[in-house]
Every structure is written in C-alpha cells, then in structure tokens.
Design a protein around this motif. Sequence first.
Motif, mmCIF file in Angstrom:
data_model
loop_
_atom_site.group_PDB
_atom_site.id
_atom_site.type_symbol
_atom_site.label_atom_id
_atom_site.label_comp_id
_atom_site.label_asym_id
_atom_site.label_seq_id
_atom_site.Cartn_x
_atom_site.Cartn_y
_atom_site.Cartn_z
ATOM 1 N N GLU A 148 24.731 38.806 25.529
ATOM 2 C CA GLU A 148 23.676 37.861 25.903
ATOM 3 C C GLU A 148 24.006 37.258 27.266
ATOM 4 O O GLU A 148 25.157 36.877 27.525
ATOM 5 C CB GLU A 148 23.567 36.758 24.846
ATOM 6 C CG GLU A 148 22.811 35.512 25.258
ATOM 7 C CD GLU A 148 21.382 35.784 25.707
ATOM 8 O OE1 GLU A 148 20.928 35.115 26.651
ATOM 9 O OE2 GLU A 148 20.727 36.664 25.119
ATOM 10 N N ALA A 149 23.008 37.169 28.140
ATOM 11 C CA ALA A 149 23.233 36.682 29.497
ATOM 12 C C ALA A 149 23.475 35.180 29.558
ATOM 13 O O ALA A 149 24.206 34.698 30.434
ATOM 14 C CB ALA A 149 22.043 37.046 30.391
ATOM 15 N N GLU A 150 22.877 34.415 28.641
ATOM 16 C CA GLU A 150 22.968 32.961 28.711
ATOM 17 C C GLU A 150 24.216 32.442 28.002
ATOM 18 O O GLU A 150 25.020 33.208 27.485
ATOM 19 C CB GLU A 150 21.712 32.338 28.099
ATOM 20 C CG GLU A 150 20.411 32.791 28.734
ATOM 21 C CD GLU A 150 20.255 32.367 30.192
ATOM 22 O OE1 GLU A 150 21.052 31.534 30.673
ATOM 23 O OE2 GLU A 150 19.317 32.864 30.846
ATOM 24 N N ASP A 151 24.339 31.110 27.959
ATOM 25 C CA ASP A 151 25.505 30.490 27.332
ATOM 26 C C ASP A 151 25.433 30.490 25.812
ATOM 27 O O ASP A 151 26.438 30.201 25.155
ATOM 28 C CB ASP A 151 25.647 29.032 27.808
ATOM 29 C CG ASP A 151 25.970 28.930 29.295
ATOM 30 O OD1 ASP A 151 26.462 29.918 29.866
ATOM 31 O OD2 ASP A 151 25.729 27.857 29.865
ATOM 32 N N TYR B 22 18.562 31.594 23.283
ATOM 33 C CA TYR B 22 18.306 30.494 24.212
ATOM 34 C C TYR B 22 16.853 30.430 24.673
ATOM 35 O O TYR B 22 16.293 29.352 24.817
ATOM 36 C CB TYR B 22 19.221 30.625 25.434
ATOM 37 C CG TYR B 22 18.989 29.567 26.492
ATOM 38 C CD1 TYR B 22 19.518 28.293 26.340
ATOM 39 C CD2 TYR B 22 18.228 29.838 27.626
ATOM 40 C CE1 TYR B 22 19.296 27.318 27.298
ATOM 41 C CE2 TYR B 22 18.000 28.866 28.589
ATOM 42 C CZ TYR B 22 18.541 27.609 28.418
ATOM 43 O OH TYR B 22 18.301 26.654 29.357
ATOM 44 N N HIS B 23 16.221 31.567 24.901
ATOM 45 C CA HIS B 23 14.888 31.583 25.510
ATOM 46 C C HIS B 23 13.798 31.563 24.429
ATOM 47 O O HIS B 23 13.687 30.605 23.678
ATOM 48 C CB HIS B 23 14.751 32.778 26.450
ATOM 49 C CG HIS B 23 15.566 32.623 27.700
ATOM 50 N ND1 HIS B 23 15.245 31.740 28.691
ATOM 51 C CD2 HIS B 23 16.722 33.230 28.100
ATOM 52 C CE1 HIS B 23 16.149 31.794 29.670
ATOM 53 N NE2 HIS B 23 17.048 32.693 29.319
ATOM 54 N N THR C 132 28.548 35.941 24.966
ATOM 55 C CA THR C 132 27.567 35.305 25.840
ATOM 56 C C THR C 132 28.053 35.401 27.284
ATOM 57 O O THR C 132 29.143 35.898 27.569
ATOM 58 C CB THR C 132 27.363 33.843 25.443
ATOM 59 O OG1 THR C 132 28.624 33.161 25.460
ATOM 60 C CG2 THR C 132 26.754 33.736 24.044
ATOM 61 N N ARG C 133 27.223 34.935 28.212
ATOM 62 C CA ARG C 133 27.521 34.958 29.647
ATOM 63 C C ARG C 133 27.808 36.388 30.130
ATOM 64 O O ARG C 133 28.727 36.631 30.921
ATOM 65 C CB ARG C 133 28.689 34.037 29.988
ATOM 66 C CG ARG C 133 28.447 32.586 29.590
ATOM 67 C CD ARG C 133 29.612 31.699 29.960
ATOM 68 N NE ARG C 133 29.399 30.326 29.506
ATOM 69 C CZ ARG C 133 30.257 29.343 29.699
ATOM 70 N NH1 ARG C 133 31.405 29.566 30.320
ATOM 71 N NH2 ARG C 133 29.994 28.129 29.252
ATOM 72 N N ARG C 134 27.001 37.316 29.641
ATOM 73 C CA ARG C 134 27.139 38.721 30.045
ATOM 74 C C ARG C 134 25.826 39.149 30.708
ATOM 75 O O ARG C 134 24.962 39.755 30.095
ATOM 76 C CB ARG C 134 27.443 39.614 28.845
ATOM 77 C CG ARG C 134 28.765 39.334 28.156
ATOM 78 C CD ARG C 134 29.939 39.750 29.028
ATOM 79 N NE ARG C 134 31.198 39.706 28.303
ATOM 80 C CZ ARG C 134 32.011 38.652 28.247
ATOM 81 N NH1 ARG C 134 31.660 37.537 28.895
ATOM 82 N NH2 ARG C 134 33.133 38.682 27.572
ATOM 83 N N ARG C 135 25.675 38.810 31.977
ATOM 84 C CA ARG C 135 24.460 39.150 32.725
ATOM 85 C C ARG C 135 24.669 40.529 33.349
ATOM 86 O O ARG C 135 25.374 40.701 34.339
ATOM 87 C CB ARG C 135 24.200 38.096 33.803
ATOM 88 C CG ARG C 135 22.784 38.146 34.377
ATOM 89 C CD ARG C 135 22.528 36.955 35.279
ATOM 90 N NE ARG C 135 22.633 35.693 34.554
ATOM 91 C CZ ARG C 135 21.676 35.162 33.817
ATOM 92 N NH1 ARG C 135 20.507 35.805 33.711
ATOM 93 N NH2 ARG C 135 21.848 34.006 33.201
ATOM 94 N N TRP D 2 13.372 40.415 30.521
ATOM 95 C CA TRP D 2 14.222 41.102 31.493
ATOM 96 C C TRP D 2 14.419 42.586 31.171
ATOM 97 O O TRP D 2 15.120 43.285 31.895
ATOM 98 C CB TRP D 2 15.597 40.413 31.553
ATOM 99 C CG TRP D 2 15.548 39.068 32.198
ATOM 100 C CD1 TRP D 2 15.701 38.785 33.533
ATOM 101 C CD2 TRP D 2 15.310 37.812 31.554
ATOM 102 N NE1 TRP D 2 15.568 37.419 33.748
ATOM 103 C CE2 TRP D 2 15.329 36.797 32.557
ATOM 104 C CE3 TRP D 2 15.072 37.432 30.243
ATOM 105 C CZ2 TRP D 2 15.134 35.445 32.272
ATOM 106 C CZ3 TRP D 2 14.873 36.089 29.953
ATOM 107 C CH2 TRP D 2 14.908 35.114 30.955
ATOM 108 N N ASP E 48 13.746 30.939 32.957
ATOM 109 C CA ASP E 48 13.875 29.868 31.988
ATOM 110 C C ASP E 48 12.608 29.032 32.114
ATOM 111 O O ASP E 48 12.500 28.159 32.964
ATOM 112 C CB ASP E 48 15.117 29.037 32.300
ATOM 113 C CG ASP E 48 15.401 28.002 31.230
ATOM 114 O OD1 ASP E 48 14.603 27.886 30.280
ATOM 115 O OD2 ASP E 48 16.417 27.289 31.352
#
Length: 354
Positions: A31-34, A38-39, A152-155, A187, A256
């Motif tokens: 997941e790209a976010e923290d 999230y979205h 997480t934090r994997r953009r 995305w 966001d």
Amino acid sequence: MDHDILIIGGGIAGASAGAALASLGSVALWEAEDAFGYHATGRSAALFEQSYGLPPVVALNRASRAAHEAGGWLGPRGLMLVGCAGEEATFARDLDAMALHESEVATARRTVPILSDAVTRVAVDADAFDIDTDRMLQSYLATIRAAGEVATRRRVDRIEPVPGGWSVRAGPAEISARQVVLAAGPWTDRIAALAGLDPLGLTPLRRSMARISAPGGHDVSGWPMLLGAGETWYAKSDAGALIVSPAEEDLSEPMDAFADDMTLAEGLDRYQNAVTEPVTRPLATWAGLRTFAPDRCLVIGPAARLGLWWFAGQGGYGFQTAPAASALLADLVAGRSPALDADLVAALDPGRFA
C-alpha cells in the motif's frame, strides 16, 4: 522469488484479493499510504444493497452475500428511496431498476418523521444492511499476514519482468513475485503503465460527504439510508449524527480527495427539500474517489502480459462485491473453472476493452 503473488493496492480491493489468493501460496500486499484503506475504502457509505449497480455488479453482490453473512459484517439498516414533486419519472425508473416496492408516504413518516410535504413517493427495502467495513478489512489483512506479509509506504515506481515473474520497486524497497495483481484504485492505470500495459480508461470520480448533527435532535440510529430519486443525494445514520452526500460524480485526477464546498451546498439543498428540519453547519466534510471502468463494471482477469492481473474498477461497489469478485480472481489465477456464471465472467474480463 520472494513471493508467489504481490498485490499492489491496500484498499478493500487489494485486501480481499490478497485474502482470496492466500491459499495459492505466499502473498505480499503493498500500500502506498501510511495505512490500509486510507482512500475510498475508508470513506465508504458502507451499505450492502443487492440491487445497486448494473446487472453484472448486482450478480456479484448476490454472490457475495453469503460470505458477508458468514463474516458477521452485516447489520440492520434498510433503504428508503425518496421522490419529491417533479421527480415522478426518475423515481419510477429507480423503482424498476432496483426492484423496490413502493410504500405509503404516511407510513414512511412514522419511521423518518422529518420527511417534508415535498415528498410524494417512497419505496422501502428492508433487505439492505450496514457493512462493518473496518472489521471486514481487518479480517482480510489478518488472512494475508498469515500467508505472507503486508507493508505500507510502498509507492511503486518500477515494474520489470524477470525470469519467472516480475520485479517491483517502491523507492528503496524491492520485491519479486511470480504474479502481480493491479488493485490500486484510481492509480491502477498509472501503475499498469510501469509494466508496459495500455490503460483501461479507469476514471476516478469524486464524491463528497458532510456529517451533520442529528436533525431536530431525533434518534437517527434506526432510520434507513435515505436515497434521493436519481441518486441526487443520500443520507445515512452515523454514530448519532447523519452523513449527507450530494452523490456527485465529478471527474478527478488520482489524489487524496477533498470535498467541494459548492457541490456540498447544492447537495445539502436537495436533501433539505425532502426534509423539514433545517440543515445545520457540517461537523465535518470529506470526499472519496470512486473509480469506474468505461462500462461501469468491474475489471477482473489477466492483463496482456503474462503474470499480471487486473482487479480494478470497483466504483461504488467495492465492499459489496469483494467476496465474490476476489473469489473469481483466485479461480482465474489458479487456473480453475470459475464458480460464477460464464457470461458474468466474460462481462468482467479485461479483454472486453481490447
């Protein structure tokens, strides 16, 4: 290979896909976010209404119900379609499309006493339910953790073929997997391009929401979700307050999302026409992106390059359809004959856009 399957996207699409695929081998979810969900996942209206959507979506809803019930994710809510003077034709179309049964307005007012004199027609569906979205999401994430890893934090910024699969990078993090599932909501087309795929034409559409105090001090906890004819607004009980949405579908870039004040005001005015209590200042506002394929049906199946899979276009149906949609994906990845009807599988196949 680090894992058998990598899922890109940690909303309800990616989480349900990962849980369904966990029986096939080692799974990783990025997941790209923290935080996961999230979205759009964290901003859902959280209603299970079997008849909501086009026929392929409705079929997925119906096929998902047993799993929702077994998971304990459903709670009583109900749905009330509300038509005001001048909306008779629109109300009639909704009544037919959603296979609802019309009720007396006087009877509806005993349940929702704030309905105004402008309301001329109502239909009620008791067979609609709240979805415990957080419980559902956490259940899927727990299944994935037991079969692999979540992060997480994997953009993602690179996807390249390697012998036997794919190498995916997100900044300093890198992973290899035999199969990669593209489930990143708005995305998804952009991430697919990193792997050399043509875009499907996935379109993010913004939907705004406002939380207002319970109108007139009423206990709204037992009220059904109110849906304006033509889906021009909706209102739903939430933690002692009321969520009201203009139900807009405004084109947006993947982002966001945030609520548009003018759009909210217009939607609150439409809601106001149907009720007697004045709208109060919102306690909070927010927005989410509902991402649709060109035909507004989900896209589930193999991409043009071996080992890549589309799982996208959930639109406003992500939670409702998740159990059956993810089970279909697992059948396809495993090479099994899908449990769903062949015509439905074809209606969801990405090859329809070729």
